[in-house]
Design an enzyme around this catalytic site. Structure first.
Site, PDB file in Angstrom:
ATOM      1  N   CYS A 155      31.377  21.153   6.843  1.00  0.00           N
ATOM      2  CA  CYS A 155      31.806  22.329   6.105  1.00  0.00           C
ATOM      3  C   CYS A 155      31.391  22.166   4.650  1.00  0.00           C
ATOM      4  CB  CYS A 155      33.324  22.435   6.239  1.00  0.00           C
ATOM      5  SG  CYS A 155      34.025  23.909   5.558  1.00  0.00           S
ATOM      6  N   CYS A 156      30.689  23.163   4.118  1.00  0.00           N
ATOM      7  CA  CYS A 156      30.136  23.023   2.774  1.00  0.00           C
ATOM      8  C   CYS A 156      30.148  24.370   2.064  1.00  0.00           C
ATOM      9  CB  CYS A 156      28.728  22.477   2.867  1.00  0.00           C
ATOM     10  SG  CYS A 156      27.651  23.551   3.840  1.00  0.00           S
ATOM     11  N   ALA A 157      29.451  24.429   0.956  1.00  0.00           N
ATOM     12  CA  ALA A 157      29.384  25.667   0.182  1.00  0.00           C
ATOM     13  C   ALA A 157      28.365  26.627   0.790  1.00  0.00           C
ATOM     14  CB  ALA A 157      29.037  25.364  -1.269  1.00  0.00           C
ATOM     15  N   ALA A 174      32.394  27.048   4.093  1.00  0.00           N
ATOM     16  CA  ALA A 174      33.860  26.973   4.206  1.00  0.00           C
ATOM     17  C   ALA A 174      34.469  28.336   4.530  1.00  0.00           C
ATOM     18  CB  ALA A 174      34.461  26.413   2.928  1.00  0.00           C
TER      19      ALA A 174
END
Length: 112
Positions: A6-8, A42
């Site tokens: 999960c990231c930007a 996210a």
């Protein structure tokens, strides 16, 4: 094991995911067929998290950890934040260890 990163946005996390796959391919003990990876922003987590074994959170979104926890805890899905230095080095081996340890600790806590 299903590992959700999960990231930007996803570009650097996709590179890290590829490095994690290379670690598995080079391993004598792990089999690439036993793992499934994907990287998502996210903001998509709530819609896409069901069915995953562990969520790894990119250090660039640590400000969203409470939001992420509010989605994962009710679903009983373990998560861990990737260390910024490990992430910056794209250290697939250390991140794979983090995923395995996070998942194993969760299983032990659940008694499974």
């Amino acid at each position: 094991m299903k590992i959700l990163l999960c990231c930007a946005g996803g570009f650097s996390t996709n590179m890290l995911m590829q490095n994690m796959k290379k670690v598995i391919q080079a391993s004598a003990k792990m089999n690439v067929e036993d793992f499934d990876f994907t990287a998502i922003p996210a903001d998509s987590l709530d819609d896409q998290v069901d069915g995953w074994d562990v969520v790894l959170v990119g250090p660039q979104i640590t400000h969203k950890v409470e939001f992420i926890a509010s989605i994962l805890k009710p679903r009983n899905i373990p998560y861990a934040v990737i260390n910024k230095d490990v992430y910056g080095q794209m250290d697939g081996a250390t991140v794979m260890k983090l995923a395995l340890i996070t998942h194993k600790k969760h299983q032990l806590q659940q008694g499974t």
